[in-house]
Design a protein around this motif. Structure first.
Motif, short mmCIF file in Angstrom:
data_model
loop_
_atom_site.label_atom_id
_atom_site.label_comp_id
_atom_site.label_asym_id
_atom_site.label_seq_id
_atom_site.Cartn_x
_atom_site.Cartn_y
_atom_site.Cartn_z
N LEU A 1 23.84 -13.87 -37.30
CA LEU A 1 25.21 -14.33 -37.51
C LEU A 1 25.92 -14.45 -36.16
CD1 LEU A 1 26.09 -12.05 -40.54
CD2 LEU A 1 25.46 -14.47 -40.61
N PRO A 2 26.83 -15.39 -36.04
CA PRO A 2 27.48 -15.62 -34.74
C PRO A 2 28.69 -14.72 -34.49
CG PRO A 2 28.19 -17.26 -36.31
CD PRO A 2 27.18 -16.40 -37.02
N PHE A 3 28.54 -13.41 -34.62
CA PHE A 3 29.64 -12.51 -34.30
C PHE A 3 29.11 -11.17 -33.80
CE2 PHE A 3 28.86 -11.94 -38.86
CZ PHE A 3 28.76 -10.57 -38.97
N PHE A 4 30.02 -10.44 -33.19
CA PHE A 4 29.69 -9.13 -32.65
C PHE A 4 30.11 -8.05 -33.63
CE2 PHE A 4 30.05 -11.61 -28.77
CZ PHE A 4 28.97 -11.16 -28.03
N SER A 5 29.43 -6.94 -33.55
CA SER A 5 29.87 -5.76 -34.29
C SER A 5 30.02 -4.63 -33.27
CB SER A 5 28.88 -5.39 -35.39
OG SER A 5 27.63 -5.09 -34.84
N ALA A 6 30.91 -3.72 -33.58
CA ALA A 6 31.17 -2.61 -32.66
C ALA A 6 31.19 -1.31 -33.43
CB ALA A 6 32.50 -2.82 -31.95
N SER A 7 30.77 -0.27 -32.76
CA SER A 7 30.87 1.07 -33.34
C SER A 7 31.43 2.01 -32.27
CB SER A 7 29.51 1.55 -33.83
OG SER A 7 28.60 1.65 -32.75
N GLU A 8 32.15 2.99 -32.74
CA GLU A 8 32.79 3.94 -31.84
C GLU A 8 32.22 5.32 -32.07
OE1 GLU A 8 37.24 5.80 -31.02
OE2 GLU A 8 36.85 4.72 -32.87
N LYS A 9 31.97 6.02 -30.98
CA LYS A 9 31.50 7.40 -31.07
C LYS A 9 32.39 8.24 -30.16
CE LYS A 9 27.53 10.34 -30.13
NZ LYS A 9 26.20 10.40 -29.53
#
Length: 130
Positions: A67-75
């Motif tokens: 898919l043409p998008f970014f995903s982000a996660s926070e720690k």
């Protein structure tokens, strides 16, 4: 604001991880009370180390393969677990970190006029340590 000036001097003289963490603790106290403000400390690959008023966060970005998008996660991590190489980046780029802080505080001072004084104090701390 003497606390900030003292933390900068200590970090420049000692240059160890403990003095960097002490500097970041002082910076945290100056961050306006908004969840929208985070100061970028360093980027390593897909990870970005961000300091906000609640502490240190590692933001991981990834691009979805299909898919043409970014995903982000926070720690969330403790300041003590700041990697040595990131601490070195902070030590070398302390002025840029304070520039980011000053810009955020300046924007926030439009909402809360009490923060106008903090902008001047941050600027003074930078000039006294050049």
């Amino acid at each position: 604001m003497e606390e900030l000036i003292s933390a900068i001097k200590k970090m420049k003289i000692k240059g160890d991880k403990v003095s960097v963490i002490d500097f970041l603790k002082v910076v945290m106290k100056l961050i306006p009370p908004s969840d929208d403000i985070g100061i970028s400390l360093a980027k390593k690959g897909t990870h970005e180390y961000v300091l906000d008023r609640r502490g240190l966060a590692i933001i991981s970005l990834s691009e979805d393969e299909y898919l043409p998008f970014f995903s982000a996660s926070e720690k969330r991590v403790e300041l003590d677990s700041l990697p040595d190489d990131v601490a070195k980046i902070v030590r070398n780029n302390w002025k840029e970190i304070l520039d980011q802080l000053r810009d955020y505080v300046l924007d926030y001072s439009k909402i809360d006029k009490r923060y106008s004084k903090v902008v001047d104090e941050i600027t003074d701390a930078v000039f006294k340590n050049l």
